[in-house]
Every structure is written in C-alpha cells, then in structure tokens.
Design a protein around this motif. Structure first.
Motif, mmCIF file in Angstrom:
data_model
loop_
_atom_site.group_PDB
_atom_site.id
_atom_site.type_symbol
_atom_site.label_atom_id
_atom_site.label_comp_id
_atom_site.label_asym_id
_atom_site.label_seq_id
_atom_site.Cartn_x
_atom_site.Cartn_y
_atom_site.Cartn_z
ATOM 1 N N ALA A 3 0.775 -1.251 -0.027
ATOM 2 C CA ALA A 3 0.010 0.048 0.125
ATOM 3 C C ALA A 3 1.058 1.316 -0.010
ATOM 4 C CB ALA A 3 -0.834 -0.106 1.195
ATOM 5 N N ALA A 4 0.582 2.191 -0.768
ATOM 6 C CA ALA A 4 1.070 3.446 -0.723
ATOM 7 C C ALA A 4 0.639 4.223 0.483
ATOM 8 C CB ALA A 4 0.719 4.354 -2.059
ATOM 9 N N VAL A 17 0.651 8.615 2.064
ATOM 10 C CA VAL A 17 0.907 10.042 1.986
ATOM 11 C C VAL A 17 2.184 10.374 1.540
ATOM 12 C CG1 VAL A 17 -1.478 10.541 3.005
ATOM 13 C CG2 VAL A 17 0.627 10.825 4.185
ATOM 14 N N ASN A 18 3.342 9.466 2.204
ATOM 15 C CA ASN A 18 4.699 10.000 1.970
ATOM 16 C C ASN A 18 5.273 9.154 0.774
ATOM 17 O OD1 ASN A 18 4.840 11.188 4.155
ATOM 18 N ND2 ASN A 18 4.690 9.479 5.525
ATOM 19 N N CYS A 19 4.594 8.196 -0.017
ATOM 20 C CA CYS A 19 4.992 7.703 -1.099
ATOM 21 C C CYS A 19 3.829 7.381 -2.075
ATOM 22 C CB CYS A 19 5.594 6.273 -0.924
ATOM 23 S SG CYS A 19 4.727 5.101 0.299
ATOM 24 N N GLY A 20 3.267 8.440 -2.851
ATOM 25 C CA GLY A 20 2.219 8.375 -3.824
ATOM 26 C C GLY A 20 0.928 8.502 -3.827
ATOM 27 N N TYR A 21 0.319 8.485 -2.609
ATOM 28 C CA TYR A 21 -0.931 8.652 -2.267
ATOM 29 C C TYR A 21 -1.845 7.474 -2.816
ATOM 30 C CZ TYR A 21 0.010 13.394 -0.241
ATOM 31 O OH TYR A 21 0.499 14.371 0.496
ATOM 32 N N ASN A 22 -1.618 6.966 -3.806
ATOM 33 C CA ASN A 22 -2.410 5.823 -4.536
ATOM 34 C C ASN A 22 -1.567 4.567 -4.912
ATOM 35 O OD1 ASN A 22 -5.177 7.117 -5.815
ATOM 36 N ND2 ASN A 22 -3.593 8.631 -6.048
ATOM 37 N N THR A 23 -2.243 3.508 -4.408
ATOM 38 C CA THR A 23 -1.830 2.233 -4.249
ATOM 39 C C THR A 23 -1.611 1.704 -5.816
ATOM 40 O OG1 THR A 23 -2.336 1.699 -1.989
ATOM 41 C CG2 THR A 23 -1.802 -0.223 -3.732
ATOM 42 N N LEU A 24 -0.421 1.139 -6.236
ATOM 43 C CA LEU A 24 -0.319 0.753 -7.629
ATOM 44 C C LEU A 24 0.515 -0.498 -7.944
ATOM 45 C CD1 LEU A 24 -0.510 2.067 -10.520
ATOM 46 C CD2 LEU A 24 1.553 3.215 -10.136
ATOM 47 N N LEU A 69 -12.749 -1.964 -8.522
ATOM 48 C CA LEU A 69 -11.984 -0.712 -8.053
ATOM 49 C C LEU A 69 -10.690 -0.656 -8.507
ATOM 50 C CD1 LEU A 69 -13.294 -0.732 -4.286
ATOM 51 C CD2 LEU A 69 -14.094 0.847 -5.994
ATOM 52 N N GLY A 70 -10.689 -0.808 -9.792
ATOM 53 C CA GLY A 70 -9.424 -0.734 -10.642
ATOM 54 C C GLY A 70 -9.366 0.281 -11.586
ATOM 55 N N ALA A 71 -8.165 0.761 -11.800
ATOM 56 C CA ALA A 71 -8.065 1.762 -13.050
ATOM 57 C C ALA A 71 -6.660 1.395 -13.570
ATOM 58 C CB ALA A 71 -8.168 3.242 -12.581
ATOM 59 N N ILE A 72 -6.592 1.168 -14.765
ATOM 60 C CA ILE A 72 -5.500 0.658 -15.654
ATOM 61 C C ILE A 72 -5.011 1.696 -16.484
ATOM 62 C CG2 ILE A 72 -4.651 -1.116 -17.379
ATOM 63 C CD1 ILE A 72 -6.437 -3.065 -16.236
ATOM 64 N N VAL A 73 -3.768 2.050 -16.661
ATOM 65 C CA VAL A 73 -2.968 2.682 -17.467
ATOM 66 C C VAL A 73 -2.149 1.847 -18.255
ATOM 67 C CG1 VAL A 73 -1.407 4.711 -17.776
ATOM 68 C CG2 VAL A 73 -3.335 4.641 -15.759
ATOM 69 N N ASN A 131 -1.902 -0.901 -12.727
ATOM 70 C CA ASN A 131 -3.252 -0.783 -12.006
ATOM 71 C C ASN A 131 -3.241 -0.140 -10.741
ATOM 72 O OD1 ASN A 131 -6.126 -1.576 -12.064
ATOM 73 N ND2 ASN A 131 -5.636 -3.450 -10.982
ATOM 74 N N PHE A 132 -4.279 1.019 -10.588
ATOM 75 C CA PHE A 132 -4.385 1.349 -9.420
ATOM 76 C C PHE A 132 -5.443 0.653 -8.593
ATOM 77 C CE2 PHE A 132 -1.943 5.310 -9.743
ATOM 78 C CZ PHE A 132 -1.871 5.301 -10.870
ATOM 79 N N ASN A 133 -5.070 -0.150 -7.861
ATOM 80 C CA ASN A 133 -5.928 -1.161 -7.176
ATOM 81 C C ASN A 133 -5.057 -1.986 -5.819
ATOM 82 O OD1 ASN A 133 -7.886 -3.101 -6.350
ATOM 83 N ND2 ASN A 133 -8.627 -3.374 -8.388
ATOM 84 N N SER A 134 -5.678 -2.273 -4.994
ATOM 85 C CA SER A 134 -4.910 -2.602 -4.082
ATOM 86 C C SER A 134 -5.014 -4.116 -3.884
ATOM 87 C CB SER A 134 -5.497 -2.306 -2.530
ATOM 88 O OG SER A 134 -6.645 -2.527 -2.375
ATOM 89 N N SER A 135 -5.980 -4.811 -4.686
ATOM 90 C CA SER A 135 -6.053 -6.254 -4.864
ATOM 91 C C SER A 135 -5.352 -6.972 -5.899
ATOM 92 C CB SER A 135 -7.520 -6.598 -5.147
ATOM 93 O OG SER A 135 -8.419 -6.018 -4.228
#
Lengths: 285, 255
Positions: B34-35, B37-44, B76-80, B237-241
């Motif tokens: 998990a990210a 607030v000190n390393c990215g703010y979004n789990t990726l 709850l995912g978002a792919i780049v 993928n922005f998702n923790s799973s």
C-alpha cells in the motif's frame, strides 16, 4: 504564456507540463434522515483521497504536484464505481470557512484565520472573488435533539456575504432532519431568495442546540459536474471538446492568510459508493 | 513524418494498406504494498509482463494506439497502458544508482517535443528488505532544470511490482520528470527500486469486476504519442487487490 490552441495543449502535456490525477475516493457514509425543505432539500458528502483521509475529520484531497506555478486547467474527468446506484458526483474544491458549535445556542460560529473571499483571475480580471456553495458537515454524531441554525447573529446581524459580496442577514432556518444525524452528513443551509452562493460566512446562530455533535462549515467550488449516471458505468466529462469547462484545479487564494482547501469529489446522496477514475489537466502558463 | 493523424480518411487508408497491430494481453497484477501519503498517495501495481512493439515493415514509421479495452476480475481498479522508459534503478542493498535513459523526443502535432513524464513511478523490481526506507531521487524536471529532489518514504519490505507515484513529492513547482540522475536510500539490505517514466496511451476504468472499459484515444483530450518499433508498453493498475486482467489494443500504422 497561456495556451493558444489544441496543438499547444497536446504539446504541453507531452512535455510534462500538466497533471495526471489518479482518483480513488474514501467512500461515503450512509446518511440517515430524509432531506426535506427544512434542511435545505439536499444532502451529500465530500469524498477525499482514500489514502490519508479519515472522514470526516481528516481530509486529504487528491494530490496535485506541489505548488503549481500557474493555473492547471482541467481537460478530462472520468470516474466509475463498483456499486450500481444513480448518483450525481462532481469534482470540487472545498474551502473551510470555520466551525460551528451545535451543542449551545447563540452565536456559535468560529471563522478560520484566513480572510475570505478566495479569489482567482476570472474573465481576465485578477483577484475576482469566487462564489462558493456553503455546506455544513457534521463531524460527530448528533444526539437527543435535531439542531437548528440560521445564517445570522442572534442579534440580527450579518450572517454571510453573498455572491456579489453584499452583507446578508439570513432569515431562513435549517433544521437537521433527524436528532441522531450521523457523522459525515452534509447539508446545505438555505440562503435568502435571490442569493445563489456566498463569498464568506460571517456568523451562524444555533437556534436549537443538540446534546452532541460538532460541525465544520465549508464552501464548495464545483470544478466539473458529471451528468447523472448509473455508477457502475463510467461517466466522464471531456472539458476541452465536449463542453468547454477547463476549470482550474489549483486552489483559489484567500484574501489574506491561507485557506484550508482540498480537492475532492462531492457526491449527492447517502450511500457508501467508492469512486475510481482519473482527471488530468494542463499547466496554463 | 507521418500523416495518419491528418484526417480520418488517411487513418482508414493506412489501416487498410498497412494493417494494424491488434493484441490481447492477459496477465496478473499482484496485490501491491500500500502507498501512503509519503509515497504516492495511490496504491499501484505494475504488471509483470510488458509488450515490446515489434519491428515495422514497409513504409510504416510509427503506430498510434487508437483503441484499448480492459476487463478485470476485481472491483475498484483503473488501468493505465503506457509507453514505459527505464530511467534508472537503485540497489537497495549497496545504494548504487544505475542511470537509465532520458525521456524521448516525440513528434506531437507536427513539432518535436522533449517529453517528460507526469506519471513517474518507482517500482519494486526485486523485493525490498528495508524498514520504511527514505528514498531520495535527483531528477531533471519538465523544463530541463537539473538537481531537483523527490523524497519518498516507502513502506517496509515493499513487495515485488509495487509502484509508488513520484508526482506529489516532486520539488515545488515541478510537474514532470525528464530523467533521474541520482538516488540515495536510508535503509535496506536487499532489492531493487526502478524508476519508470510513463507516457500514457490509454486510461481504462475497471471499477466493477467483469465489466470491461473501452478507451478511444482518438476522441480523448490527450496527446497521441507515436510508438516506435522496439518500444515497451507497460501496464499499471491502481488497485490494492491481486487482479487478473485481459486487455486488447490496436495500434494503427503511420507512414
């Protein structure tokens, strides 16, 4: 230098002069009670960045790069949820006016140190006051009695400055819909007929006190509103080609001091939807 | 210089004359560390597999991604999907930094642009053994200024293919990264952290499991980056799973 063409915008983005904002929100709370005429007709709640936030007391907004040197104009905003509900959601910048005590009657609003209005360059005019939609956020659960507030002093003095900056004494009360209003619920205090927004909150009278509850008073600047959507289907707004609406993602500036502000989603309604998506914008310098 | 973006008819004629590349990618995103607030703010998470663009034939000089569709088996995912450039890495045991490439120049709307990444990610490319290491990267920013610093405190023992977005931690006023020129770490006895500069080609929302999302880059207010043979497409993928995904894309040829 401001961007001058579509090609200019694309070249700036390619050069890294912009922002990509991944969005994953905190999820909402199941607001209790039923919105009605007495409480402003609507309820909703801000949803902040999932990581770092502990709603409602700790709000970490979706993070821009630190201190952009120029406006960051929104180009696209697209979100979806895993829960199938009809929802209205917007990308918004919220500014904290102050706090309200609901457990005692009288003049109970304490303004934050920053001086409002917050301002931007708008239509070429620098330091233009930005009108904000006021809402009051319950930050601890209410008990015993549904609190009642009015945007004025107990003695009948100014409660708010309206969209034109004029002092207004509120006459319309807002009654919380239920005596046990849950923490996180947000309501919109009614303004006087003819007013659409505020540029500052000056005073709020607690007419009827409750046994417990605390509240924060915010002003909302809607940056991009999505059309009503069924939340499992992605909903988006291309703010460049589908209705020019390239709002500035960077915060407006307080007249003096620094206003507490966050970039959030604001969701009308009372469910626990979590939103995922992206927003991006271009640096306009 | 190519002409395929000059008109839709040109796009169609190149498509029929040269033939597009259409691929289906299936893979796995791990459950990343998990990210904060000190390393990215979004789990990726970064997918373990990448796609290397094959060599082109005939008169084809570049391709453009004109279509991408993705579906995942989790909410709850978002792919780049992005062009991915290895900007360098740091050995978390020895602290040795090995420089990578500088972000490339690309022709955008007829002009040669020195690109910078607005989505630069520090990825664990071999599992890290460290207790909340402070990693400080020195980089060249979007304007070519050198010597700026980005400091992130990573979670302890960050897992393989976990990614941490650098953007919120750049120096004041910066928005992008052209190159990473140095890096230090405060702790660690194993592992490697690699910095990838991304030029996104497609953004796919997968907020609901098993509901696919299609992106149309031609109709999106985002640059159409020309893709050269041999370049690498990465998938994030922005998702923790942990997520199984299937993704299809089309690359249209340009002459």
């Amino acid at each position: 230098m401001s961007f001058t063409s579509r090609a200019d915008i694309m070249q700036r983005l390619a050069a890294g002069k912009g922002v990509i904002l991944p969005i994953r929100s905190t999820g909402g709370v199941a607001v209790n009670g039923t919105a009605n005429a007495a409480d402003g007709f609507h309820y909703g709640q801000p949803q902040a960045n999932n990581i770092g936030s502990a709603m409602p007391g700790t709000i970490v907004g979706f993070p821009l790069p630190p201190s952009p040197t120029a406006p960051v104009n929104l180009l696209n905003f697209i979100i979806s949820s895993s829960v199938g509900n009809l929802r209205n959601v917007c990308l918004a910048r919220i500014y904290k006016f102050g706090t309200q005590v609901l457990t005692a009657t009288g003049d109970q609003f304490t303004h934050d140190a920053a001086t409002f209005p917050v301002t931007r360059t708008r239509f070429g005019a620098a330091t233009t006051a930005i009108p904000l939609i006021p809402f009051i956020q319950t930050t601890a659960v209410m008990a015993t009695t549904a609190a009642v507030i009015t945007l004025k002093t107990a003695a009948g003095g100014t409660g708010y400055k309206n969209q034109a900056g004029s002092n207004v004494v509120g006459t319309r009360t807002m009654t919380y819909p239920i005596a046990t209003t849950v923490s996180g619920s947000c309501f919109f205090p009614p303004l006087e007929v003819g007013d659409s927004a505020v540029t500052d909150i000056v005073a709020i009278q607690t007419n009827t006190a409750c046994a417990t509850a605390t509240a924060v008073v915010w002003g909302m600047e809607i940056l991009c509103s999505l059309h009503l959507n069924y939340s499992i289907l992605a909903s988006g707004q291309d703010t460049l080609f589908s209705g020019l609406n390239a709002s500035d993602l960077a915060p407006a500036v307080a007249t003096s001091g620094t206003a507490t502000s966050q970039l959030v989603l604001f969701q009308w309604g009372a469910t626990t939807d979590v939103w995922m998506g992206f927003a991006w914008g271009v640096l306009n310098s | 210089m190519g002409t395929v973006l000059n008109s839709y008819d040109t796009l169609l004629s190149q498509n029929s004359a040269q033939g597009p590349i259409v691929r289906c990618i299936s893979g796995l995103f791990v459950s990343p560390s998990a990210a904060t607030v000190n390393c990215g703010y979004n789990t990726l998470a970064r997918a373990a597999l990448q796609f290397t663009v094959p060599s082109y034939g005939g008169a084809v000089s570049n391709t453009y991604m004109t279509w991408c569709r993705a579906v995942t088996n989790q909410n709850l995912g978002a792919i780049v999907v992005a062009l991915e450039y290895n900007l360098g890495n740091i050995n978390m045991s020895t602290g040795t930094f090995t420089a990578g490439v500088t972000m490339p120049t690309k022709t955008i709307e007829g002009s040669s642009i020195q690109t910078s990444s607005m989505l630069t990610v520090a990825v664990v490319t071999s599992a890290i053994t460290a207790t909340t290491p402070l990693v400080t990267a020195t980089y060249t920013d979007q304007d070519g200024n050198t010597g700026n610093s980005c400091a992130m405190t990573l979670p302890s023992a960050a897992g393989l293919n976990s990614g941490f977005v650098m953007t919120p931690h750049l120096a004041s006023g910066d928005t992008g990264v052209r190159a990473v020129t140095a890096c230090t770490k405060s702790a660690g006895s194993a592992g490697t952290l690699t910095f990838f500069g991304l030029l996104p080609l497609a953004f796919n929302l997968n907020a609901t499991a098993n509901v696919g999302c299609t992106s149309d880059p031609l109709a999106t207010p985002w640059p159409m980056f020309p893709i050269a043979a041999g370049e690498t497409l990465g998938f994030y993928n922005f998702n923790s799973s942990a997520v199984d995904f299937h993704l299809m894309f089309a690359l249209q040829p340009d002459n």
